[in-house]
Design an enzyme around this catalytic site. Structure first.
Site, PDB file in Angstrom:
ATOM      1  CB  THR A  86      14.030  11.883   3.944  1.00  0.00           C
ATOM      2  OG1 THR A  86      13.055  11.614   2.945  1.00  0.00           O
ATOM      3  CG2 THR A  86      14.594  10.589   4.478  1.00  0.00           C
ATOM      4  CB  SER A  87       9.641  15.435   3.891  1.00  0.00           C
ATOM      5  OG  SER A  87       9.455  14.360   3.035  1.00  0.00           O
ATOM      6  CG  ASP A 113      11.034   6.667   3.592  1.00  0.00           C
ATOM      7  OD1 ASP A 113       9.912   7.217   3.455  1.00  0.00           O
ATOM      8  OD2 ASP A 113      12.096   7.216   3.289  1.00  0.00           O
ATOM      9  CG  ASN A 119      21.991   9.223  -0.505  1.00  0.00           C
ATOM     10  OD1 ASN A 119      22.422   8.083  -0.650  1.00  0.00           O
ATOM     11  ND2 ASN A 119      21.930  10.077  -1.517  1.00  0.00           N
ATOM     12  CG  HIS A 168      12.909   8.870   0.403  1.00  0.00           C
ATOM     13  ND1 HIS A 168      11.900   9.110   1.306  1.00  0.00           N
ATOM     14  CD2 HIS A 168      12.616   9.608  -0.697  1.00  0.00           C
ATOM     15  CE1 HIS A 168      11.036   9.956   0.774  1.00  0.00           C
ATOM     16  NE2 HIS A 168      11.443  10.265  -0.445  1.00  0.00           N
TER      17      HIS A 168
END
Length: 172
Positions: A140-141, A117, A21, A19
């Site tokens: 980020t998924s 996030d 990066n 998450h």
């Protein structure tokens, strides 16, 4: 340098490499476009700020009534299920994040927006509304994870989740 002071983005990643990066990659793009970047990071699993000299880091600490130590940093925390772990992250960092965001926005530099996030959920939405800045959410998924998260409320409402008892799953 004066131009960067007028264009600042505050970022709040989840404290895991998968998450953090991608959020840093996005921060580098914003920085290249002339924005100054402040990253609010948790005391749990925090990065080494010296590896990111172009960014300002603010560390917030887990808030836990009656506990001196962050329960997430204890060795037995690794056996915790993911949903419980995320709940403890959200609950323990909600107030410290809100206070830190107020301090950042109330400072001398003007902040354009908050990038957080998606897992932080309403914690960051409410805090951004309180201080009057826009909020963008970074996920980020992949699309498969997105679909699974979108289906979770339906599966919970139909009582498929959380899984009860000693149900065994087999792969075909």
């Amino acid at each position: 340098m004066e131009e960067r002071k007028e264009k600042r983005i505050i970022m709040f990643p989840l404290p895991f490499p998968g998450h953090f990066n991608p959020l840093v990659q996005l921060a580098r793009i914003f920085h290249h476009r002339g924005f100054s970047i402040t990253i609010i990071n948790t005391s749990f699993n925090f990065p080494d700020p010296t590896h990111y000299p172009n960014f300002t880091f603010r560390t917030i600490h887990h808030h836990n009534e009656g506990e001196e130590e962050d329960p997430l940093s204890k060795p037995d925390g690794s056996g915790m299920d993911l949903v419980t772990f995320i709940r403890q992250l959200r609950e323990g960092y909600a107030d410290p994040f809100r206070e830190s965001l107020k301090a950042e926005v109330g400072g001398g530099e003007r902040a354009c927006c908050l990038v957080s996030d998606v897992v932080w959920g309403r914690t960051t939405e409410v805090a951004a509304e309180e201080v009057g800045i826009r909020r963008m959410v970074l996920t980020t998924s992949g699309v498969t994870s997105f679909c699974a998260f979108a289906a979770y409320p339906l599966l919970r409402d139909k009582h498929y989740l959380p899984i009860q008892g000693n149900t065994k799953f087999t792969l075909l």
